[in-house]
Write a protein that holds these residues in place. Sequence first.
Motif, PDB file in Angstrom:
ATOM      1  N   THR A  96       0.799  -1.218   0.000  1.00  0.00           N
ATOM      2  CA  THR A  96       0.000   0.000   0.000  1.00  0.00           C
ATOM      3  C   THR A  96       0.838   1.277   0.000  1.00  0.00           C
ATOM      4  N   LEU A 102      -0.007   5.636  -1.458  1.00  0.00           N
ATOM      5  CA  LEU A 102      -0.266   6.766  -0.589  1.00  0.00           C
ATOM      6  C   LEU A 102       0.217   8.076  -1.189  1.00  0.00           C
ATOM      7  N   ASP A 103       1.223   8.030  -2.030  1.00  0.00           N
ATOM      8  CA  ASP A 103       1.716   9.217  -2.708  1.00  0.00           C
ATOM      9  C   ASP A 103       1.579   9.055  -4.208  1.00  0.00           C
ATOM     10  N   SER A 123      -2.049  13.246  -5.260  1.00  0.00           N
ATOM     11  CA  SER A 123      -1.712  12.521  -4.042  1.00  0.00           C
ATOM     12  C   SER A 123      -2.873  12.547  -3.048  1.00  0.00           C
ATOM     13  N   VAL A 145      -2.613  11.770   0.000  1.00  0.00           N
ATOM     14  CA  VAL A 145      -2.042  12.298   1.241  1.00  0.00           C
ATOM     15  C   VAL A 145      -2.211  13.811   1.292  1.00  0.00           C
ATOM     16  N   ALA A 193     -10.307  11.790  -2.533  1.00  0.00           N
ATOM     17  CA  ALA A 193      -9.445  10.622  -2.356  1.00  0.00           C
ATOM     18  C   ALA A 193      -9.979   9.442  -3.156  1.00  0.00           C
ATOM     19  N   TYR A 220      -7.949   7.539  -6.552  1.00  0.00           N
ATOM     20  CA  TYR A 220      -7.707   6.114  -6.754  1.00  0.00           C
ATOM     21  C   TYR A 220      -8.508   5.569  -7.926  1.00  0.00           C
ATOM     22  N   GLN A 237      -7.135   0.504  -0.750  1.00  0.00           N
ATOM     23  CA  GLN A 237      -6.314   1.705  -0.844  1.00  0.00           C
ATOM     24  C   GLN A 237      -6.998   2.899  -0.191  1.00  0.00           C
ATOM     25  N   ALA A 274      -5.378   4.773   3.086  1.00  0.00           N
ATOM     26  CA  ALA A 274      -5.004   6.186   3.039  1.00  0.00           C
ATOM     27  C   ALA A 274      -5.663   6.974   4.164  1.00  0.00           C
TER      28      ALA A 274
END
Length: 221
Positions: free
Chosen positions: A20, A24-25, A78, A80, A138, A142, A155, A159
């Motif tokens: 994973t 995340l980035d 991203s 994040v 988010a 993805y 994912q 996150a």
Amino acid sequence: MDAIVKSFPPRPEADAEQATKHYLDKPVTDRPSREEAEAAVRTLLRWAGDDPEREGLKETPERVVKSYQELFSGYDRSPVEELGRTFEEVAGYDDMVLVKDISFHSHCEHHMVPIIGKAHVAYLPKGKVVGLSKIARAVDIYARRLQTQEAMTAQIATAIQDVLKPRGVAVMIEAEHMCMSMRGIQKQGSTTLTSTFTGVFKEKPEEQVRFVTMVRDSRNG
């Protein structure tokens, strides 16, 4: 007709962390030039049996490359960064925050055909919350990558858990896969349901039931 996929069991922590971390980035990859990408589209048009030089297809390679920039824009964003801005003034609120019916379009990594569905995402705050639009963004990040539904479900949960560090996260995705509807078995209208839970949601089945009930009841109300 609904095809139900149950929550998948977690892998060992070391394997899960390695699997994973990449998501995340922003993923990093060496990209070909726009000219090379357009040439690849011309090759596919020829392979499909058409003439890329005919009037209706002359600008198709340019259009396809431009559309791919939008459809797969998640590789340049991203989660994040989206989830990183939080708010601590919550007046003591610590119950479930649910954002449901988040529409998305993704693409199957096996056949590169569309996946169309909705995501339902909840978390139990621990002293801070995130803007509701950040949850939807988010999901969108993805979705705009080549995906499997199972991986996308994990994912999103990973996150949110890693960035917000809430007491728990719940994610459910319902989607129709065009690789089942348009090709292969060709079963139109079949949907796949995946879900995963972390923290309190994983430890307490009653919280899972409450999450699912809130998703379903608010839809039927």
